[in-house]
Design a protein around this motif. Structure first.
Motif, PDB file in Angstrom:
ATOM      1  N   ILE A 118      18.516  -5.365  -3.955  1.00  0.00           N
ATOM      2  CA  ILE A 118      17.378  -5.098  -3.060  1.00  0.00           C
ATOM      3  C   ILE A 118      17.631  -5.790  -1.739  1.00  0.00           C
ATOM      4  O   ILE A 118      18.244  -6.859  -1.701  1.00  0.00           O
ATOM      5  N   ARG A 119      17.197  -5.169  -0.651  1.00  0.00           N
ATOM      6  CA  ARG A 119      17.333  -5.814   0.658  1.00  0.00           C
ATOM      7  C   ARG A 119      16.103  -5.465   1.499  1.00  0.00           C
ATOM      8  O   ARG A 119      15.553  -4.368   1.382  1.00  0.00           O
ATOM      9  N   PRO A 120      15.670  -6.428   2.339  1.00  0.00           N
ATOM     10  CA  PRO A 120      14.594  -6.104   3.274  1.00  0.00           C
ATOM     11  C   PRO A 120      15.117  -5.114   4.316  1.00  0.00           C
ATOM     12  O   PRO A 120      16.283  -5.223   4.726  1.00  0.00           O
ATOM     13  N   ILE A 121      14.300  -4.168   4.706  1.00  0.00           N
ATOM     14  CA  ILE A 121      14.702  -3.259   5.776  1.00  0.00           C
ATOM     15  C   ILE A 121      13.637  -3.268   6.862  1.00  0.00           C
ATOM     16  O   ILE A 121      12.487  -3.636   6.614  1.00  0.00           O
ATOM     17  N   SER A 122      14.038  -2.840   8.059  1.00  0.00           N
ATOM     18  CA  SER A 122      13.091  -2.827   9.171  1.00  0.00           C
ATOM     19  C   SER A 122      12.175  -1.614   9.039  1.00  0.00           C
ATOM     20  O   SER A 122      12.493  -0.641   8.348  1.00  0.00           O
ATOM     21  N   ALA A 123      11.040  -1.704   9.726  1.00  0.00           N
ATOM     22  CA  ALA A 123      10.113  -0.566   9.743  1.00  0.00           C
ATOM     23  C   ALA A 123      10.813   0.652  10.320  1.00  0.00           C
ATOM     24  O   ALA A 123      10.610   1.777   9.885  1.00  0.00           O
ATOM     25  N   ARG A 124      11.677   0.397  11.290  1.00  0.00           N
ATOM     26  CA  ARG A 124      12.408   1.478  11.936  1.00  0.00           C
ATOM     27  C   ARG A 124      13.280   2.228  10.926  1.00  0.00           C
ATOM     28  O   ARG A 124      13.362   3.446  10.934  1.00  0.00           O
ATOM     29  N   GLU A 125      13.900   1.449  10.062  1.00  0.00           N
ATOM     30  CA  GLU A 125      14.764   2.060   9.053  1.00  0.00           C
ATOM     31  C   GLU A 125      13.932   2.797   7.995  1.00  0.00           C
ATOM     32  O   GLU A 125      14.329   3.829   7.469  1.00  0.00           O
ATOM     33  N   ALA A 126      12.761   2.233   7.703  1.00  0.00           N
ATOM     34  CA  ALA A 126      11.931   2.816   6.647  1.00  0.00           C
ATOM     35  C   ALA A 126      11.194   4.073   7.108  1.00  0.00           C
ATOM     36  O   ALA A 126      10.930   4.977   6.313  1.00  0.00           O
ATOM     37  N   PHE A 127      10.883   4.132   8.385  1.00  0.00           N
ATOM     38  CA  PHE A 127       9.947   5.142   8.875  1.00  0.00           C
ATOM     39  C   PHE A 127      10.284   6.596   8.506  1.00  0.00           C
ATOM     40  O   PHE A 127       9.410   7.317   8.010  1.00  0.00           O
TER      41      PHE A 127
ATOM     42  N   LEU B  88       0.161   4.575  10.395  1.00  0.00           N
ATOM     43  CA  LEU B  88       1.510   4.199   9.942  1.00  0.00           C
ATOM     44  C   LEU B  88       2.098   3.109  10.821  1.00  0.00           C
ATOM     45  O   LEU B  88       2.775   2.198  10.347  1.00  0.00           O
ATOM     46  N   GLN B  89       1.828   3.219  12.121  1.00  0.00           N
ATOM     47  CA  GLN B  89       2.282   2.146  13.041  1.00  0.00           C
ATOM     48  C   GLN B  89       1.695   0.805  12.616  1.00  0.00           C
ATOM     49  O   GLN B  89       2.391  -0.204  12.570  1.00  0.00           O
ATOM     50  N   GLU B  90       0.400   0.812  12.317  1.00  0.00           N
ATOM     51  CA  GLU B  90      -0.252  -0.419  11.857  1.00  0.00           C
ATOM     52  C   GLU B  90       0.369  -0.908  10.551  1.00  0.00           C
ATOM     53  O   GLU B  90       0.613  -2.100  10.365  1.00  0.00           O
ATOM     54  N   LEU B  91       0.598   0.036   9.654  1.00  0.00           N
ATOM     55  CA  LEU B  91       1.189  -0.319   8.361  1.00  0.00           C
ATOM     56  C   LEU B  91       2.505  -1.071   8.556  1.00  0.00           C
ATOM     57  O   LEU B  91       2.787  -2.056   7.872  1.00  0.00           O
ATOM     58  N   THR B  92       3.298  -0.614   9.519  1.00  0.00           N
ATOM     59  CA  THR B  92       4.604  -1.248   9.717  1.00  0.00           C
ATOM     60  C   THR B  92       4.457  -2.696  10.198  1.00  0.00           C
ATOM     61  O   THR B  92       5.367  -3.491  10.074  1.00  0.00           O
ATOM     62  N   ARG B  93       3.278  -3.031  10.732  1.00  0.00           N
ATOM     63  CA  ARG B  93       3.059  -4.420  11.181  1.00  0.00           C
ATOM     64  C   ARG B  93       2.517  -5.291  10.052  1.00  0.00           C
ATOM     65  O   ARG B  93       2.584  -6.507  10.117  1.00  0.00           O
ATOM     66  N   GLN B  94       1.955  -4.647   9.028  1.00  0.00           N
ATOM     67  CA  GLN B  94       1.233  -5.423   8.010  1.00  0.00           C
ATOM     68  C   GLN B  94       1.959  -5.558   6.684  1.00  0.00           C
ATOM     69  O   GLN B  94       1.546  -6.343   5.836  1.00  0.00           O
ATOM     70  N   VAL B  95       3.001  -4.788   6.494  1.00  0.00           N
ATOM     71  CA  VAL B  95       3.638  -4.713   5.184  1.00  0.00           C
ATOM     72  C   VAL B  95       5.129  -4.968   5.341  1.00  0.00           C
ATOM     73  O   VAL B  95       5.710  -4.644   6.370  1.00  0.00           O
TER      74      VAL B  95
ATOM     75  N   GLU C 225       8.634   0.353  16.446  1.00  0.00           N
ATOM     76  CA  GLU C 225       9.553  -0.708  16.890  1.00  0.00           C
ATOM     77  C   GLU C 225      10.476  -0.246  18.019  1.00  0.00           C
ATOM     78  O   GLU C 225      11.687  -0.392  17.950  1.00  0.00           O
ATOM     79  N   GLY C 226       9.889   0.333  19.037  1.00  0.00           N
ATOM     80  CA  GLY C 226      10.657   0.688  20.228  1.00  0.00           C
ATOM     81  C   GLY C 226      11.431   1.980  20.143  1.00  0.00           C
ATOM     82  O   GLY C 226      12.112   2.377  21.097  1.00  0.00           O
ATOM     83  N   GLU C 227      11.336   2.651  19.007  1.00  0.00           N
ATOM     84  CA  GLU C 227      12.026   3.928  18.875  1.00  0.00           C
ATOM     85  C   GLU C 227      10.958   5.019  18.845  1.00  0.00           C
ATOM     86  O   GLU C 227       9.931   4.845  18.195  1.00  0.00           O
ATOM     87  N   TRP C 228      11.213   6.109  19.520  1.00  0.00           N
ATOM     88  CA  TRP C 228      10.210   7.175  19.614  1.00  0.00           C
ATOM     89  C   TRP C 228      10.585   8.355  18.727  1.00  0.00           C
ATOM     90  O   TRP C 228      11.760   8.686  18.582  1.00  0.00           O
ATOM     91  N   TYR C 229       9.558   8.965  18.173  1.00  0.00           N
ATOM     92  CA  TYR C 229       9.750  10.154  17.338  1.00  0.00           C
ATOM     93  C   TYR C 229       8.791  11.244  17.793  1.00  0.00           C
ATOM     94  O   TYR C 229       7.631  10.956  18.106  1.00  0.00           O
ATOM     95  N   ALA C 230       9.277  12.482  17.781  1.00  0.00           N
ATOM     96  CA  ALA C 230       8.398  13.644  17.939  1.00  0.00           C
ATOM     97  C   ALA C 230       8.260  14.274  16.566  1.00  0.00           C
ATOM     98  O   ALA C 230       9.262  14.579  15.911  1.00  0.00           O
ATOM     99  N   VAL C 231       7.027  14.411  16.119  1.00  0.00           N
ATOM    100  CA  VAL C 231       6.756  14.895  14.763  1.00  0.00           C
ATOM    101  C   VAL C 231       5.953  16.196  14.863  1.00  0.00           C
ATOM    102  O   VAL C 231       4.958  16.242  15.598  1.00  0.00           O
TER     103      VAL C 231
END
Lengths: 86, 245
Positions: free
Chosen positions: B180-189, B212-219, A13-19
């Motif tokens: 419980i609250r919905p969170i963004s993929a960014r917050e969950a990642f 994982l990127q795909e997962l964040t779009r589907q879940v 979502e527009g944020e980048w990470y280096a892992v």
């Protein structure tokens, strides 16, 4: 120690990470979060550019003056050193 | 070699001990393998070292595991290394199914995700099925993320050989009250990254990041603060299930 080549860049979502991957993951656990500019600096460092090279590239790509670019790159490299990646 | 089917793949296993075959028995098929995993004594030694390192990191006494058990871990590690090539990754969490939908609970060890899953079972009765209480596989398809039961299902062996589309992934933390609250993929990642299996192989790792990127779009992602009352399951289920469930 330079572990940049053992890292993978990923975007959420527009944020980048280096892992870190493989051996790097054993030395450094966690991730580095960055914005788009940080990600570009990271890529240039991964390509093997030195600090001056990165500054020059940023000045061209983002049309910023040298002082701004130098300050951004210096801050970012400081962050990487702080995280133990550089 | 015996062949087992997990997450739509036929996996050949050549093991030194019988125990891994006993674990996987329910998944046995007579088919040609898509890939084969083989264990050597060095793989078992490596698992022993890994396990001891984790024990020391957590400040626990080092457990002297038997080779049979360590081989089971070595086999699943090899499977997890191969699976990203098939759009599948291993996720450490408790996966359950209700009315045909999958829900995946993730948290640091010891937070109580298995306890929470059990509360769902109490609340929902026959509508509830365990998919895998410990280390399910998740496959990304064009339409959905699908969570699969596997034989590696935690100390209480709670799993079924089923596949369900994953509706929500819920990050658990303990709380005095249930909310419980919905969170963004960014917050969950960042927290997802702590629970996903990160392959040692660079190519497989890069593929996992893409999955994982795909997962964040589907879940959908949620953060649940919960105690151990049945009310915790009610709050979580009502927020995540389709409306009217």
């Amino acid at each position: 120690m330079n572990t940049l080549k053992d890292m993978i860049l990923t975007e959420i979502e527009g944020e980048w990470y280096a892992v870190p991957v493989g051996e790097a993951a054993k030395r450094f656990s966690g991730m580095i979060r960055m914005n788009k500019t940080g990600k570009r600096i990271f890529e240039l460092l991964m390509e093997g550019k030195d600090q001056d090279g990165v500054v020059k590239e940023l000045m061209e790509e983002y049309e910023v003056d040298e002082a701004t670019a130098r300050s951004n790159v210096g801050d970012f490299i400081g962050k990487l050193k702080g995280a133990g990646v550089l | 070699m015996r062949v087992y089917r997990m997450a739509e793949r036929n996996i050949g296993i050549e093991a030194l001990h019988e125990r891994v075959h006993a674990r996987c028995a329910e998944y046995r098929v007579e088919a040609a393998p898509d890939f084969v995993v083989r264990t050597a004594p060095a793989d078992i030694d490596r698992e022993r070292e890994n396990s001891a390192r984790e024990d020391r990191l957590e400040g626990r006494p080092v457990v002297p595991w038997h080779d049979e058990y360590l081989e089971e871990l070595a086999v699943y590690r090899q499977i997890a290394e191969k699976m990203p090539a098939y759009d599948t990754f291993l996720f450490h969490g408790s996966a359950v199914a209700v009315d045909g939908w999958g829900y995946l609970f993730a948290a640091k060890s010891g937070t109580g995700k298995s306890t929470h899953a059990r509360l769902w079972q109490q609340l929902l009765g026959d509508r509830f099925t365990y998919v895998n209480d410990d280390k399910p596989l998740v496959r990304i398809t064009d339409q959905a993320a699908v969570v699969y039961g596997t034989p590696y299902d935690g100390k209480h062996h709670l799993s079924s050989n089923i596949a369900v589309p994953l509706r929500a992934l819920c990050l658990l933390q303990r709380g005095a009250e249930n909310s419980i609250r919905p969170i963004s993929a960014r917050e969950a990642f960042p927290r997802l990254m702590q629970q996903v299996y990160c392959p040692e192989d660079r190519e497989a790792f890069a593929r996992t990041m893409g999955l994982l990127q795909e997962l964040t779009r589907q879940v959908r992602f949620y953060e649940l603060s919960c105690n151990m009352d049945i009310e915790a399951a009610r709050v979580a289920f009502q927020a995540m299930a389709p409306s009217g469930s």
